[in-house]
Design a protein around this motif. Structure first.
Motif, short mmCIF file in Angstrom:
data_model
loop_
_atom_site.label_atom_id
_atom_site.label_comp_id
_atom_site.label_asym_id
_atom_site.label_seq_id
_atom_site.Cartn_x
_atom_site.Cartn_y
_atom_site.Cartn_z
N PHE A 174 0.84 -1.20 0.00
CA PHE A 174 0.00 0.00 0.00
C PHE A 174 0.88 1.25 0.00
CE2 PHE A 174 -2.36 3.43 2.00
CZ PHE A 174 -3.57 3.38 1.33
N GLN A 175 1.87 1.27 0.88
CA GLN A 175 2.76 2.43 0.97
C GLN A 175 3.53 2.62 -0.34
OE1 GLN A 175 2.89 4.74 3.27
NE2 GLN A 175 4.47 5.82 2.14
N THR A 176 4.00 1.54 -0.92
CA THR A 176 4.73 1.63 -2.18
C THR A 176 3.82 2.06 -3.31
OG1 THR A 176 6.13 -0.17 -1.40
CG2 THR A 176 6.28 0.38 -3.71
N GLY A 177 2.56 1.67 -3.27
CA GLY A 177 1.62 2.07 -4.32
C GLY A 177 1.30 3.56 -4.28
N ILE A 178 1.15 4.10 -3.07
CA ILE A 178 0.81 5.52 -2.98
C ILE A 178 2.03 6.42 -3.02
CG2 ILE A 178 -1.35 5.06 -1.77
CD1 ILE A 178 0.02 6.07 0.79
N ASN A 179 3.22 5.84 -2.83
CA ASN A 179 4.46 6.60 -2.92
C ASN A 179 5.44 5.77 -3.75
OD1 ASN A 179 6.44 8.49 -2.54
ND2 ASN A 179 6.98 7.80 -0.49
N PRO A 180 5.31 5.79 -5.08
CA PRO A 180 6.09 4.90 -5.94
C PRO A 180 7.59 5.23 -5.90
CG PRO A 180 4.90 6.48 -7.27
CD PRO A 180 4.43 6.67 -5.86
N PRO A 181 8.42 4.28 -6.32
CA PRO A 181 9.87 4.53 -6.36
C PRO A 181 10.18 5.78 -7.18
CG PRO A 181 9.39 2.24 -6.85
CD PRO A 181 8.08 2.95 -6.79
N ASN A 238 4.77 0.23 -15.40
CA ASN A 238 3.63 -0.67 -15.56
C ASN A 238 3.89 -2.01 -14.88
OD1 ASN A 238 2.14 1.19 -17.00
ND2 ASN A 238 2.87 0.47 -18.98
N LEU A 239 5.09 -2.54 -15.04
CA LEU A 239 5.44 -3.80 -14.41
C LEU A 239 5.42 -3.67 -12.89
CD1 LEU A 239 6.26 -6.71 -15.01
CD2 LEU A 239 8.64 -5.94 -15.01
N PHE A 240 6.00 -2.59 -12.37
CA PHE A 240 5.97 -2.33 -10.94
C PHE A 240 4.53 -2.28 -10.43
CE2 PHE A 240 4.95 1.26 -8.15
CZ PHE A 240 5.40 0.75 -6.94
N LEU A 241 3.68 -1.55 -11.13
CA LEU A 241 2.31 -1.36 -10.69
C LEU A 241 1.53 -2.68 -10.70
CD1 LEU A 241 0.72 1.03 -9.72
CD2 LEU A 241 -0.03 1.43 -12.05
N ILE A 242 1.73 -3.49 -11.73
CA ILE A 242 1.03 -4.77 -11.83
C ILE A 242 1.48 -5.73 -10.72
CG2 ILE A 242 0.83 -6.86 -13.26
CD1 ILE A 242 0.81 -4.88 -15.69
N LEU A 243 2.78 -5.84 -10.52
CA LEU A 243 3.29 -6.76 -9.50
C LEU A 243 2.95 -6.29 -8.09
CD1 LEU A 243 6.73 -7.69 -11.05
CD2 LEU A 243 4.63 -9.05 -11.02
N ASN A 244 3.03 -4.98 -7.85
CA ASN A 244 2.67 -4.44 -6.54
C ASN A 244 1.19 -4.67 -6.25
OD1 ASN A 244 3.75 -2.81 -4.23
ND2 ASN A 244 2.04 -1.49 -4.85
N THR A 245 0.35 -4.46 -7.25
CA THR A 245 -1.09 -4.67 -7.11
C THR A 245 -1.41 -6.13 -6.87
OG1 THR A 245 -1.54 -2.74 -8.49
CG2 THR A 245 -3.33 -4.32 -8.21
N LEU A 246 -0.70 -7.02 -7.55
CA LEU A 246 -0.91 -8.46 -7.34
C LEU A 246 -0.57 -8.85 -5.90
CD1 LEU A 246 -1.61 -11.22 -8.53
CD2 LEU A 246 0.78 -11.43 -9.21
N ALA A 247 0.56 -8.38 -5.39
CA ALA A 247 0.94 -8.68 -4.00
C ALA A 247 -0.06 -8.08 -3.02
CB ALA A 247 2.34 -8.15 -3.72
N PHE A 248 -0.51 -6.86 -3.28
CA PHE A 248 -1.49 -6.20 -2.42
C PHE A 248 -2.80 -6.98 -2.39
CE2 PHE A 248 -4.94 -3.06 -1.94
CZ PHE A 248 -4.61 -2.52 -0.71
N SER A 249 -3.26 -7.36 -3.57
CA SER A 249 -4.53 -8.07 -3.68
C SER A 249 -4.46 -9.46 -3.07
CB SER A 249 -4.93 -8.15 -5.15
OG SER A 249 -6.18 -8.75 -5.30
N MET A 250 -3.38 -10.17 -3.31
CA MET A 250 -3.22 -11.51 -2.74
C MET A 250 -3.20 -11.44 -1.22
SD MET A 250 -2.98 -14.75 -3.42
CE MET A 250 -2.39 -15.04 -5.06
N SER A 251 -2.52 -10.45 -0.67
CA SER A 251 -2.43 -10.32 0.79
C SER A 251 -3.77 -9.94 1.40
CB SER A 251 -1.37 -9.30 1.15
OG SER A 251 -0.11 -9.74 0.71
N THR A 252 -4.53 -9.08 0.74
CA THR A 252 -5.86 -8.75 1.27
C THR A 252 -6.77 -9.97 1.24
OG1 THR A 252 -6.62 -7.90 -0.87
CG2 THR A 252 -5.78 -6.28 0.71
#
Length: 171
Positions: A51-58, A89-103
């Motif tokens: 979540f933190q990485t998604g709202i504050n990207p690298p 795009n790759l960062f966003l997809i992988l970060n979202t996948l990890a976020f969604s799987m964890s939720t």
């Protein structure tokens, strides 16, 4: 002579291996309570980090708006600048996948527990906040949101298809 410590370690290892097998192949109701608590802590940490990485990207976000030659808009992710579309795009997809799987893991582990409805409402609110944040950080017409949406829905659809398949096979 047999070392008792090695026997205890192997029994613990077998117990954890059985918990992992149950996690993938059975309902979470049958899991060891300690294993469930550990998984809940790990899933919560992953949700917090993603979540933190998604709202504050690298790289952060642009602080100013600039037109030609290096065009960018204030408040948009620097990583998504004109020369970095694919990594963002790759960062966003992988970060979202990890976020969604964890939720999904969190929701599975607290199912049939007190305050489940409240956890679901809080999780939905957090997911909506995450989606809004990445939507506002991403440059317009840049990110392929259909891929991000697929990454977000994948864990839930995968679990639903698994449960459906399992029910179909059992009957």
């Amino acid at each position: 002579m047999t070392n008792i410590n090695n026997l205890d370690d192997s029994n613990i290892f077998k117990s954890r291996l059985n918990c992992i097998k149950q996690w993938f192949f059975q309902d979470s109701k049958e899991l060891d309570p300690d294993f469930k608590n550990n998984m809940l802590v790990v899933a919560t940490l992953i949700v917090a980090v993603t979540f933190q990485t998604g709202i504050n990207p690298p790289g952060g976000a642009w602080q100013d708006t600039k037109s030609e030659p290096d065009r960018h808009e204030a408040g948009r992710a620097i990583l998504a600048s004109l020369h970095h579309h694919l990594p963002y795009n790759l960062f966003l997809i992988l970060n979202t996948l990890a976020f969604s799987m964890s939720t999904q893991i969190i929701l599975m582990l607290v199912y049939h527990r007190r305050l489940y409805f409240e956890v679901v409402v809080a999780t939905i609110s957090m997911v909506a906040t995450y989606g809004t944040a990445i939507w506002s950080l991403s440059p317009k017409n840049d990110v392929k949101f259909r891929y991000v949406c697929m990454a977000a829905l994948f864990p839930y659809l995968w679990r639903l298809s698994y449960q459906t398949f399992k029910t179909f096979i059992m009957n």
